[in-house]
Write an enzyme that holds these catalytic residues in place. Structure first.
Site, PDB file in Angstrom:
ATOM      1  N   ALA A 165      46.931  65.749  47.999  1.00  0.00           N
ATOM      2  CA  ALA A 165      47.449  67.189  47.506  1.00  0.00           C
ATOM      3  C   ALA A 165      46.392  67.532  47.311  1.00  0.00           C
ATOM      4  CB  ALA A 165      48.386  66.366  46.562  1.00  0.00           C
ATOM      5  N   GLY A 166      45.363  67.996  47.976  1.00  0.00           N
ATOM      6  CA  GLY A 166      44.445  68.913  48.204  1.00  0.00           C
ATOM      7  C   GLY A 166      44.967  70.900  48.067  1.00  0.00           C
ATOM      8  N   HIS A 173      48.462 100.343  33.573  1.00  0.00           N
ATOM      9  CA  HIS A 173      49.467 100.086  33.177  1.00  0.00           C
ATOM     10  C   HIS A 173      51.280 100.657  33.765  1.00  0.00           C
ATOM     11  CE1 HIS A 173      53.205  98.453  30.624  1.00  0.00           C
ATOM     12  NE2 HIS A 173      53.458  99.244  30.666  1.00  0.00           N
ATOM     13  N   GLU A 195      49.036  61.991  47.399  1.00  0.00           N
ATOM     14  CA  GLU A 195      47.690  62.100  46.464  1.00  0.00           C
ATOM     15  C   GLU A 195      47.022  60.333  45.630  1.00  0.00           C
ATOM     16  OE1 GLU A 195      45.206  64.443  46.494  1.00  0.00           O
ATOM     17  OE2 GLU A 195      44.143  62.926  45.087  1.00  0.00           O
ATOM     18  N   ILE A 202      44.318  72.058  51.691  1.00  0.00           N
ATOM     19  CA  ILE A 202      45.580  72.038  53.027  1.00  0.00           C
ATOM     20  C   ILE A 202      46.627  71.606  52.548  1.00  0.00           C
ATOM     21  CG2 ILE A 202      45.144  71.730  54.815  1.00  0.00           C
ATOM     22  CD1 ILE A 202      42.900  71.969  55.053  1.00  0.00           C
TER      23      ILE A 202
HETATM   24  P1  FAD Z   1      33.381  77.200  60.518  1.00  0.00           P
HETATM   25  O1  FAD Z   1      34.537  77.567  60.267  1.00  0.00           O
HETATM   26  O2  FAD Z   1      33.840  75.827  60.477  1.00  0.00           O
HETATM   27  O3  FAD Z   1      32.752  77.310  61.825  1.00  0.00           O
HETATM   28  C1  FAD Z   1      31.459  76.581  62.844  1.00  0.00           C
HETATM   29  C2  FAD Z   1      31.159  76.770  64.036  1.00  0.00           C
HETATM   30  O4  FAD Z   1      29.990  76.465  64.837  1.00  0.00           O
HETATM   31  C3  FAD Z   1      32.518  76.693  64.923  1.00  0.00           C
HETATM   32  O5  FAD Z   1      33.084  77.639  65.385  1.00  0.00           O
HETATM   33  C4  FAD Z   1      32.134  75.411  66.025  1.00  0.00           C
HETATM   34  O6  FAD Z   1      32.687  75.967  67.546  1.00  0.00           O
HETATM   35  C5  FAD Z   1      30.460  76.098  65.422  1.00  0.00           C
HETATM   36  N1  FAD Z   1      30.290  74.962  65.774  1.00  0.00           N
HETATM   37  C6  FAD Z   1      29.006  73.558  65.950  1.00  0.00           C
HETATM   38  N2  FAD Z   1      28.570  72.425  66.358  1.00  0.00           N
HETATM   39  C7  FAD Z   1      28.222  73.879  67.255  1.00  0.00           C
HETATM   40  C8  FAD Z   1      27.216  73.535  69.089  1.00  0.00           C
HETATM   41  N3  FAD Z   1      26.112  72.343  68.096  1.00  0.00           N
HETATM   42  N4  FAD Z   1      26.767  74.156  69.376  1.00  0.00           N
HETATM   43  C9  FAD Z   1      27.870  75.938  68.962  1.00  0.00           C
HETATM   44  N5  FAD Z   1      28.573  75.787  68.213  1.00  0.00           N
HETATM   45  C10 FAD Z   1      29.113  74.656  67.023  1.00  0.00           C
HETATM   46  N6  FAD Z   1      38.417  78.842  52.720  1.00  0.00           N
HETATM   47  C11 FAD Z   1      38.363  80.022  52.303  1.00  0.00           C
HETATM   48  O7  FAD Z   1      37.471  80.329  51.881  1.00  0.00           O
HETATM   49  N7  FAD Z   1      39.465  80.043  52.027  1.00  0.00           N
HETATM   50  C12 FAD Z   1      40.716  79.855  52.514  1.00  0.00           C
HETATM   51  O8  FAD Z   1      42.148  80.556  52.109  1.00  0.00           O
HETATM   52  C13 FAD Z   1      40.846  78.682  53.717  1.00  0.00           C
HETATM   53  N8  FAD Z   1      41.850  78.395  54.523  1.00  0.00           N
HETATM   54  C14 FAD Z   1      41.024  77.135  55.155  1.00  0.00           C
HETATM   55  C15 FAD Z   1      42.481  76.329  55.633  1.00  0.00           C
HETATM   56  C16 FAD Z   1      42.496  75.883  56.403  1.00  0.00           C
HETATM   57  C17 FAD Z   1      43.192  75.102  56.905  1.00  0.00           C
HETATM   58  C18 FAD Z   1      41.028  74.833  56.017  1.00  0.00           C
HETATM   59  C19 FAD Z   1      41.157  73.847  57.687  1.00  0.00           C
HETATM   60  C20 FAD Z   1      40.218  75.531  56.381  1.00  0.00           C
HETATM   61  C21 FAD Z   1      40.652  76.332  55.368  1.00  0.00           C
HETATM   62  N9  FAD Z   1      39.155  77.244  54.094  1.00  0.00           N
HETATM   63  C22 FAD Z   1      38.911  78.543  53.323  1.00  0.00           C
HETATM   64  C23 FAD Z   1      38.010  77.075  54.527  1.00  0.00           C
HETATM   65  C24 FAD Z   1      37.249  77.544  55.345  1.00  0.00           C
HETATM   66  O9  FAD Z   1      38.050  77.534  56.526  1.00  0.00           O
HETATM   67  C25 FAD Z   1      35.344  76.971  56.383  1.00  0.00           C
HETATM   68  O10 FAD Z   1      34.824  76.797  54.661  1.00  0.00           O
HETATM   69  C26 FAD Z   1      34.814  78.184  56.330  1.00  0.00           C
HETATM   70  O11 FAD Z   1      35.293  78.135  58.049  1.00  0.00           O
HETATM   71  C27 FAD Z   1      33.505  77.245  56.506  1.00  0.00           C
HETATM   72  O12 FAD Z   1      32.484  78.103  57.517  1.00  0.00           O
HETATM   73  P2  FAD Z   1      31.460  77.685  58.644  1.00  0.00           P
HETATM   74  O13 FAD Z   1      31.009  79.016  59.435  1.00  0.00           O
HETATM   75  O14 FAD Z   1      30.535  77.040  58.010  1.00  0.00           O
HETATM   76  O15 FAD Z   1      32.161  77.206  59.669  1.00  0.00           O
HETATM   77  P1  NAD Z   2      40.622  68.634  49.667  1.00  0.00           P
HETATM   78  O1  NAD Z   2      39.190  68.470  49.387  1.00  0.00           O
HETATM   79  O2  NAD Z   2      40.775  70.248  49.202  1.00  0.00           O
HETATM   80  O3  NAD Z   2      41.856  67.444  49.297  1.00  0.00           O
HETATM   81  C1  NAD Z   2      42.061  66.370  49.507  1.00  0.00           C
HETATM   82  C2  NAD Z   2      42.776  65.864  48.931  1.00  0.00           C
HETATM   83  O4  NAD Z   2      43.128  64.361  49.157  1.00  0.00           O
HETATM   84  C3  NAD Z   2      41.989  65.316  47.581  1.00  0.00           C
HETATM   85  O5  NAD Z   2      43.042  65.443  45.890  1.00  0.00           O
HETATM   86  C4  NAD Z   2      41.284  63.907  47.519  1.00  0.00           C
HETATM   87  O6  NAD Z   2      42.033  63.233  46.074  1.00  0.00           O
HETATM   88  C5  NAD Z   2      42.976  63.256  48.526  1.00  0.00           C
HETATM   89  N1  NAD Z   2      42.810  62.465  48.889  1.00  0.00           N
HETATM   90  C6  NAD Z   2      41.528  61.520  50.009  1.00  0.00           C
HETATM   91  N2  NAD Z   2      41.641  60.555  50.700  1.00  0.00           N
HETATM   92  C7  NAD Z   2      43.201  60.352  50.141  1.00  0.00           C
HETATM   93  C8  NAD Z   2      43.506  58.892  50.821  1.00  0.00           C
HETATM   94  N3  NAD Z   2      42.948  57.943  51.404  1.00  0.00           N
HETATM   95  N4  NAD Z   2      45.481  59.084  50.698  1.00  0.00           N
HETATM   96  C9  NAD Z   2      45.829  60.333  49.730  1.00  0.00           C
HETATM   97  N5  NAD Z   2      45.119  60.728  49.330  1.00  0.00           N
HETATM   98  C10 NAD Z   2      43.874  61.008  49.297  1.00  0.00           C
HETATM   99  O7  NAD Z   2      40.491  68.693  50.899  1.00  0.00           O
HETATM  100  P2  NAD Z   2      41.664  69.520  52.474  1.00  0.00           P
HETATM  101  O8  NAD Z   2      42.668  69.698  51.770  1.00  0.00           O
HETATM  102  O9  NAD Z   2      41.276  68.874  53.181  1.00  0.00           O
HETATM  103  O10 NAD Z   2      40.562  70.956  52.128  1.00  0.00           O
HETATM  104  C11 NAD Z   2      39.202  70.830  53.295  1.00  0.00           C
HETATM  105  C12 NAD Z   2      38.777  72.026  52.712  1.00  0.00           C
HETATM  106  O11 NAD Z   2      38.513  73.194  53.197  1.00  0.00           O
HETATM  107  C13 NAD Z   2      38.432  72.046  51.166  1.00  0.00           C
HETATM  108  O12 NAD Z   2      37.343  71.368  50.575  1.00  0.00           O
HETATM  109  C14 NAD Z   2      38.638  73.321  51.041  1.00  0.00           C
HETATM  110  O13 NAD Z   2      36.949  73.827  49.988  1.00  0.00           O
HETATM  111  C15 NAD Z   2      38.900  74.118  52.531  1.00  0.00           C
HETATM  112  N6  NAD Z   2      40.195  75.003  52.031  1.00  0.00           N
HETATM  113  C16 NAD Z   2      39.888  75.795  51.028  1.00  0.00           C
HETATM  114  C17 NAD Z   2      41.434  76.815  50.875  1.00  0.00           C
HETATM  115  C18 NAD Z   2      41.321  78.015  50.643  1.00  0.00           C
HETATM  116  O14 NAD Z   2      40.043  78.137  49.534  1.00  0.00           O
HETATM  117  N7  NAD Z   2      42.344  78.378  50.019  1.00  0.00           N
HETATM  118  C19 NAD Z   2      42.600  76.458  52.259  1.00  0.00           C
HETATM  119  C20 NAD Z   2      41.825  75.095  52.732  1.00  0.00           C
HETATM  120  C21 NAD Z   2      40.962  74.899  53.403  1.00  0.00           C
END
Ligand code: FAD
Ligand code: NAD
Length: 474
Positions: free
Chosen positions: A189-190, A451, A211, A192
């Site tokens: 329940a994080g 407002h 969770e 995602i």
């Molecule tokens: P990434 O976005 O993972 O990018 C890394 C890139 O590096 C990738 O394109 C990969 O292909 C490339 N790469 C890796 N290794 C190599 C290599 N060896 N050679 C060439 N290319 C390589 N964050 C928010 O702030 N707001 C949100 O609303 C939000 N929603 C999310 C929803 C979901 C479903 C998920 C999964 C994540 C979400 N996040 C959100 C988290 C956010 O996506 C990440 O924090 C962010 O993308 C991280 O950016 P980054 O550039 O570090 O890595």
């Molecule tokens: P998260 O760390 O937010 O939540 C994971 C949850 O899973 C935690 O509550 C943890 O206690 C629970 N958990 C861990 N192991 C478990 C198990 N074996 N069984 C049941 N529960 C378990 O991770 P996420 O939701 O996978 O998201 C990953 C990252 O992506 C987050 O750290 C977040 O920073 C980023 N993200 C951000 C946004 C946003 O900013 N709106 C949206 C999506 C993802």
């Protein structure tokens, strides 16, 4: 002779592509190595965020919220419509179109800024050389004065429910279902789990979220988390805390999950199961052993406060280093590093990174929670204001939740702000700016808010810090 650049960035997500663009703006000859292949089989920039993260999830949250409102939110306004229906394929298609436009936009920005996109997998070698293995297998080595690693992160898989991309999926799979699962299970329940659980719940799935820990959203302010949990439960999201998944079994069409909680052992059967238990750094094979890059025991690249690795001229940013896994955190680190490389002053304030969870109501915060400050022994004064007493929220029929502002009891400096409510994602930004400028609660009290706006709830919460809110009894 190897091609040489001022900067080579490995990874073209929000950390890497922003770093590359800023380096180019600063006059540095820059290349970005990116290996992503999108669902059309084409190379793409934008990383997790644009392709399978922030953007597609928000597109589906928006679409599903419209559908939900049609069914449940309009009657009170005196509006009735015929039976609503949903075309999942069209909804997913819209999401893909947005992704394609935005990722294509980054490619255009690279061209306009003269950033070379080296398509393929990058690997750091010794002496700031980078080996690039193209999608056709061809290997090229480039050299740079500086290398920025922005490799990002990937979902964590668990042994109790290993991903099969059919019944058991990660977030990428849950963003691409072709129909609404009748019974949708979520492990974790994080952020995602809550966002994607909300999407499919609004579209009609029965959703159960398991969770492991007893605290709901342990990183959030406890009062806000409690308020949010109540709202989610009211919406019918079945969130079971302290539920440890121990195993799973599958047939062709369904998956049964075994879990344990304080009442014993249980089983639940789902049509689809999302595993969202966190992400891990994507650093497998990122550097040759000869490069001697130091990673910690969890695979994060070791960096100092300014994103320097143990190797001179090698930096690392974004999800593959310590700190929250958020797109804007990675982007700001990218800008900071680009400025350092260009010989300028780099800036990154880790204390004012906003967090947002795009559920309904939204949850957003910046700075410290009440429990953190109490634990640190910091004397605080706290103001809260409920959206139920805010005219705009009432008019929007979105009056659940509250704003909470925590200030230092003696200096009045704002130390944390926490919102559960409508447009919390936008409202928090005022508080981020306030904290960045070292504002006091009084500064917010003396600032005129339009407002009727939701932002008046922020104003009132600031007034409430000194027990002088006007539209509630203090
Ligand atoms: P990434 O976005 O993972 O990018 C890394 C890139 O590096 C990738 O394109 C990969 O292909 C490339 N790469 C890796 N290794 C190599 C290599 N060896 N050679 C060439 N290319 C390589 N964050 C928010 O702030 N707001 C949100 O609303 C939000 N929603 C999310 C929803 C979901 C479903 C998920 C999964 C994540 C979400 N996040 C959100 C988290 C956010 O996506 C990440 O924090 C962010 O993308 C991280 O950016 P980054 O550039 O570090 O890595
Ligand atoms: P998260 O760390 O937010 O939540 C994971 C949850 O899973 C935690 O509550 C943890 O206690 C629970 N958990 C861990 N192991 C478990 C198990 N074996 N069984 C049941 N529960 C378990 O991770 P996420 O939701 O996978 O998201 C990953 C990252 O992506 C987050 O750290 C977040 O920073 C980023 N993200 C951000 C946004 C946003 O900013 N709106 C949206 C999506 C993802």
């Amino acid at each position: 002779m190897a091609k040489t650049y001022d900067v080579v960035v490995i990874g073209g997500g929000p950390a890497g592509y922003v770093a590359a663009i800023r380096c180019a703006q600063l006059g540095l000859a820059t290349a970005c190595v990116e290996k992503w292949i999108n669902i059309e089989g084409k190379p793409a920039l934008g990383g997790t965020c644009l392709n399978v993260g922030c953007i597609p999830s928000k597109a589906l949250l928006e679409s599903s919220e419209h559908y939900h409102k049609l069914q449940h939110g309009l009657e009170a306004h005196g509006i009735s419509v015929g039976e609503a229906s949903v075309d999942v394929a069209k909804m997913i298609g819209r999401k893909e179109q947005i992704v394609s436009q935005l990722t294509g936009g980054i490619a255009q920005l690279f061209k306009a800024n003269k950033v070379d996109w080296l398509q393929g997998r990058g690997k750091l070698l010794a002496e700031r050389q980078v080996e690039v293995t193209g999608h056709d297998g061809a290997v090229e080595v480039v050299e740079a004065d500086n290398v920025i690693i922005a490799a990002g992160s990937v979902p964590i898989d668990i042994g109790a429910a290993p991903k099969d991309d059919k019944l058991i999926v990660d977030s990428t799979g849950a963003l691409a279902f072709t129909e609404v699962p009748k019974r949708f299970g979520v492990i974790g329940a994080g952020v995602i789990g809550l966002e994607l659980g909300s999407v499919w719940k609004r579209l009609g799935a029965e959703v159960v979220i398991l969770e492991a820990v007893e605290d709901f959203l342990a990183a959030a302010d406890h009062q806000i988390a409690k308020d949010a949990l109540r709202q989610f439960q009211k919406q019918g999201l079945d969130i079971r805390l302290g539920a440890r998944v121990t195993g799973s079994t599958k047939t062709d069409t369904e998956v049964t999950v075994q879990y344990t909680d304080k009442n014993g052992n249980h089983e639940l059967t789902f049509d689809k199961l999302l595993v969202s238990v966190g992400r891990r750094p994507a650093t497998d094979g990122i550097a040759d052993a000869a490069a001697d890059l130091v990673l910690n025991e969890r695979g994060f690249i070791h960096v100092d406060d300014e994103c320097r690795t143990n190797l001179p001229g090698v930096w690392a940013i974004g999800d593959c280093v310590r700190g929250p896994m958020l797109a804007h955190k990675g982007s700001e680190e990218g800008i900071m590093v680009a400025e350092f490389i260009a010989g300028n002053h780099g800036h990154m304030n880790y204390d004012t990174i906003p967090w947002v969870i795009y559920t309904q109501p939204e949850i957003a915060w910046v700075g410290k929670t009440e429990q953190q400050l109490k634990h640190e022994g910091v004397p605080v004064k706290i103001g809260t204001f409920p959206f139920a007493a805010n005219g705009r929220a009432k008019a929007m029929d979105a009056a659940a939740g509250m704003v909470k502002i925590i200030a230092h009891a003696e200096t009045d400096r704002v130390l944390g702000a926490h919102i559960c409510g409508p447009m919390a994602s936008e409202l928090i930004q005022e508080l981020v700016v306030a904290m960045e400028f070292g504002a006091s609660a009084e500064d917010l009290q003396m600032t005129i808010h339009g407002h009727p706006t939701l932002a008046e709830a922020v104003h009132e919460a600031a007034l409430s810090v000194d027990k002088r809110a006007l539209h509630r009894v203090n």
